[in-house]
Design a protein around this motif. Structure first.
Motif, PDB file in Angstrom:
ATOM      1  N   ALA A   4       0.824  -1.208   0.000  1.00 38.82           N
ATOM      2  CA  ALA A   4       0.000   0.000   0.000  1.00 38.82           C
ATOM      3  C   ALA A   4       0.856   1.255   0.000  1.00 38.82           C
ATOM      4  CB  ALA A   4      -0.933  -0.002   1.212  1.00 38.82           C
ATOM      5  N   SER A   5       1.909   1.291   0.805  1.00 45.33           N
ATOM      6  CA  SER A   5       2.765   2.480   0.833  1.00 45.33           C
ATOM      7  C   SER A   5       3.493   2.657  -0.488  1.00 45.33           C
ATOM      8  CB  SER A   5       3.767   2.387   1.989  1.00 45.33           C
ATOM      9  OG  SER A   5       4.555   1.223   1.901  1.00 45.33           O
ATOM     10  N   SER A   6       3.941   1.551  -1.076  1.00 41.02           N
ATOM     11  CA  SER A   6       4.636   1.626  -2.353  1.00 41.02           C
ATOM     12  C   SER A   6       3.711   2.107  -3.468  1.00 41.02           C
ATOM     13  CB  SER A   6       5.215   0.252  -2.703  1.00 41.02           C
ATOM     14  OG  SER A   6       5.888   0.278  -3.938  1.00 41.02           O
ATOM     15  N   MET A   7       2.518   1.565  -3.535  1.00 37.83           N
ATOM     16  CA  MET A   7       1.574   1.942  -4.590  1.00 37.83           C
ATOM     17  C   MET A   7       1.128   3.397  -4.432  1.00 37.83           C
ATOM     18  SD  MET A   7       1.048  -0.586  -6.725  1.00 37.83           S
ATOM     19  CE  MET A   7      -0.597  -0.591  -7.425  1.00 37.83           C
ATOM     20  N   THR A   8       0.867   3.823  -3.203  1.00 36.56           N
ATOM     21  CA  THR A   8       0.463   5.207  -2.977  1.00 36.56           C
ATOM     22  C   THR A   8       1.584   6.163  -3.367  1.00 36.56           C
ATOM     23  OG1 THR A   8      -0.914   4.474  -1.124  1.00 36.56           O
ATOM     24  CG2 THR A   8      -0.426   6.816  -1.260  1.00 36.56           C
ATOM     25  N   ASN A   9       2.811   5.799  -3.051  1.00 42.72           N
ATOM     26  CA  ASN A   9       3.955   6.631  -3.389  1.00 42.72           C
ATOM     27  C   ASN A   9       4.133   6.744  -4.904  1.00 42.72           C
ATOM     28  OD1 ASN A   9       6.279   8.164  -2.617  1.00 42.72           O
ATOM     29  ND2 ASN A   9       7.557   6.422  -3.170  1.00 42.72           N
ATOM     30  N   ILE A  10       4.084   5.639  -5.612  1.00 39.45           N
ATOM     31  CA  ILE A  10       4.276   5.653  -7.058  1.00 39.45           C
ATOM     32  C   ILE A  10       3.107   6.338  -7.759  1.00 39.45           C
ATOM     33  CG2 ILE A  10       4.462   4.174  -9.101  1.00 39.45           C
ATOM     34  CD1 ILE A  10       7.009   4.515  -7.337  1.00 39.45           C
ATOM     35  N   ASN A  11       1.912   6.225  -7.213  1.00 39.44           N
ATOM     36  CA  ASN A  11       0.756   6.924  -7.778  1.00 39.44           C
ATOM     37  C   ASN A  11       1.001   8.426  -7.857  1.00 39.44           C
ATOM     38  OD1 ASN A  11      -2.149   6.963  -8.611  1.00 39.44           O
ATOM     39  ND2 ASN A  11      -2.353   8.147  -6.734  1.00 39.44           N
ATOM     40  N   ALA A  12       1.741   8.978  -6.891  1.00 35.91           N
ATOM     41  CA  ALA A  12       2.023  10.410  -6.871  1.00 35.91           C
ATOM     42  C   ALA A  12       3.111  10.810  -7.857  1.00 35.91           C
ATOM     43  CB  ALA A  12       2.439  10.840  -5.458  1.00 35.91           C
ATOM     44  N   PHE A  13       3.940   9.877  -8.299  1.00 39.49           N
ATOM     45  CA  PHE A  13       5.073  10.200  -9.161  1.00 39.49           C
ATOM     46  C   PHE A  13       4.721  10.245 -10.644  1.00 39.49           C
ATOM     47  CE2 PHE A  13       7.984   9.362  -5.612  1.00 39.49           C
ATOM     48  CZ  PHE A  13       8.989  10.283  -5.871  1.00 39.49           C
ATOM     49  N   PHE A  14       3.641   9.571 -11.061  1.00 39.46           N
ATOM     50  CA  PHE A  14       3.390   9.404 -12.486  1.00 39.46           C
ATOM     51  C   PHE A  14       2.133  10.140 -12.935  1.00 39.46           C
ATOM     52  CE2 PHE A  14       6.495   6.170 -11.871  1.00 39.46           C
ATOM     53  CZ  PHE A  14       7.123   6.028 -13.111  1.00 39.46           C
ATOM     54  N   PRO A  15       2.128  10.593 -14.197  1.00 43.08           N
ATOM     55  CA  PRO A  15       0.936  11.270 -14.733  1.00 43.08           C
ATOM     56  C   PRO A  15      -0.194  10.289 -14.990  1.00 43.08           C
ATOM     57  CG  PRO A  15       2.573  10.980 -16.476  1.00 43.08           C
ATOM     58  CD  PRO A  15       3.236  10.551 -15.187  1.00 43.08           C
TER      59      PRO A  15
END
Length: 470
Positions: A140-151
């Motif tokens: 969950a932390s990884s997916m939430t973090n990557i969600n913020a990095f990509f358009p």
């Protein structure tokens, strides 16, 4: 000079900044996020391997006990996804990734001590297995973090790759178990634990050196409850029970189901362990790879259509598994079931940002949300639902193992369990076809219409995403 690990004014929708270096930054963070999540998944599923090394006459644990151990690990991983989904915004993606890798040294070391000294009470194995569930929270932390990095246009690919790379931690730890069994026999499970103590150190150091924190992100407990006010949030969570819950539940259970088949066929415990290990990794491996394609296909044709197709295939496999007992057929059907669940994993996560893009544009149209806050609302809501859906979906893995456990206690096989799973997949397919096959069209249509209506307001609010839509 040491570079700063804090990024200010991050906006992946700004194509100029993205092409000028933002893409490189995002992909570097994605790489190490995948590494850390991958190792976390391996530790989470560590007991799916260790139980194969634990014959009942030595450790005193029967098949039902081992399914219960798997359920304990799965349950903790599911519950922790809620707080983990907020952690990267609160503490920073880099900081939390380092912490989440280091903390897994505790259950990995505990598992090593338990397997070296057989004869402990069941509660000790349940406790250490539950602590290994911290590795499931990493998702969950990884997916939430990557969600913020990509358009938005790349989220399906990025989230699918991140999740698929993490999911590969399941077959990799099982392959390591097979390697140990094939070379030194089924009496040295501590080797598997020792390898992951090293890999956790590598993941933590790599994250510290190469990942970044995005400045200005906020973590709000209220956001977790707020997203559940939307119908789609509940429905997506139910779908994720069927996709990810199946993947992680069967990943824990597949080896044990195979082992029971081989024992029933007359194999010795050592032979049954080796034969089960030779096959068990294939399902999680192909399912993890399929997850990446599920995300890519969802970007192209829509998450709803891909998810619906996945559930239809899973339904057919479950019906067949409830009816047949031939080991080659069981293995083949399990493999297809894993692949379909992997595709569904990737496509369901595409539904999350798509759904909240539609909600955000609708709120702008209704004038209940300022255009300048639209992108923030969509991103925060998507991140919150990633945590909630991940937690609820992870509980599906608990259900898989508990239903299988009860099926073995009642009938000595898994037939009744698969009949139950088939009924769930019917419900999930109907929900997907009824509510999500038009999400993508609804999102793009709403964007086009609202961009014309609110273009000037967007310019005044300095929202680059909306200005480009105008």
């Amino acid at each position: 000079m040491a570079r700063s690990h804090v990024i200010e004014n991050w906006n992946p929708e700004d194509t100029t900044a993205w092409e000028a270096g933002g893409e490189k930054i995002a992909k570097r963070n994605l790489l190490w996020s995948v590494v850390a999540e991958h190792v976390g998944f391996s530790v989470w599923s560590l007991w799916s391997v260790l139980v194969l090394f634990m014959p009942e006459d030595v450790y005193g644990l029967g098949a039902a006990d081992k399914f219960l151990i798997a359920a304990a690990a799965t349950a903790t991983g599911a519950v922790l996804r809620l707080p983990y989904s907020l952690a990267t915004a609160k503490f920073g993606g880099r900081n939390w990734t380092v912490f989440s890798a280091v903390v897994l040294l505790i259950p990995t070391g505990g598992a090593l001590l338990l397997v070296l000294d057989p004869g402990h009470a069941l509660w000790a194995y349940l406790l250490v297995a539950a602590l290994s569930g911290f590795g499931g929270g990493n998702f969950a932390s990884s997916m939430t973090n990557i969600n913020a990095f990509f358009p938005q246009r790349l989220k399906g690919w990025a989230l699918g790759l991140n999740a698929g790379g993490g999911n590969l931690g399941v077959p990799v730890v099982q392959l390591l178990g097979l390697l140990v069994i094939a070379t030194v026999g089924n009496t040295r499970p501590e080797i598997v634990c020792a390898v992951y103590l090293v890999l956790l150190a590598v993941a933590g150091i790599g994250a510290a050196l190469y990942m970044d924190n995005i400045d200005g992100r906020t973590a709000d407990l209220k956001s977790l409850g707020a997203v559940m006010a939307y119908r789609d949030s509940w429905l997506i969570s139910l779908l994720y029970i069927g996709t990810f819950g199946s993947f992680i539940g069967f990943s824990f259970a597949f080896g044990q189901v195979l082992q029971q088949h081989y024992l029933a066929g007359g194999d010795s415990p050592a032979q049954a362990t080796l034969h089960a290990a030779q096959i068990a990794f294939l399902g999680p491996l192909l399912g993890s790879i399929a997850r990446v394609y599920g995300g890519k296909w969802a970007d192209r044709i829509g998450g709803g259509l891909v998810t619906a197709a996945a559930f239809v295939v899973m339904l057919a496999c479950s019906v067949a598994l409830a009816a047949v007992d031939s080991l080659p057929v069981v293995v083949a059907l399990f493999i297809v079931l894993f692949i379909a669940s992997g595709v569904g994993n990737g496509s369901v996560y595409k539904l999350i940002p798509d759904s909240f893009e539609a909600v955000s544009w609708k709120k702008v149209h209704d004038q209940s949300l300022e255009p300048g806050r639209r992108r923030e609302f969509s991103q925060v809501s998507s991140g919150a639902l990633i945590g909630v859906a991940g937690a609820i979906g992870g509980l599906g893995g608990v259900g898989i193992n508990m239903v299988l456990r009860q099926s073995y206690l009642d009938t000595g096989d898994a037939s009744s369990a698969f009949a139950f799973f088939a009924m769930y997949y019917v419900v999930a397919a109907v929900i997907t076809l009824s509510f999500f096959t038009k999400v993508r069209r609804r999102t793009s249509t709403t964007q086009a219409c609202d961009a014309l209506t609110y273009g000037e307001r967007a310019a005044n609010a300095a929202d680059p995403a909306l200005v480009r839509q105008k």
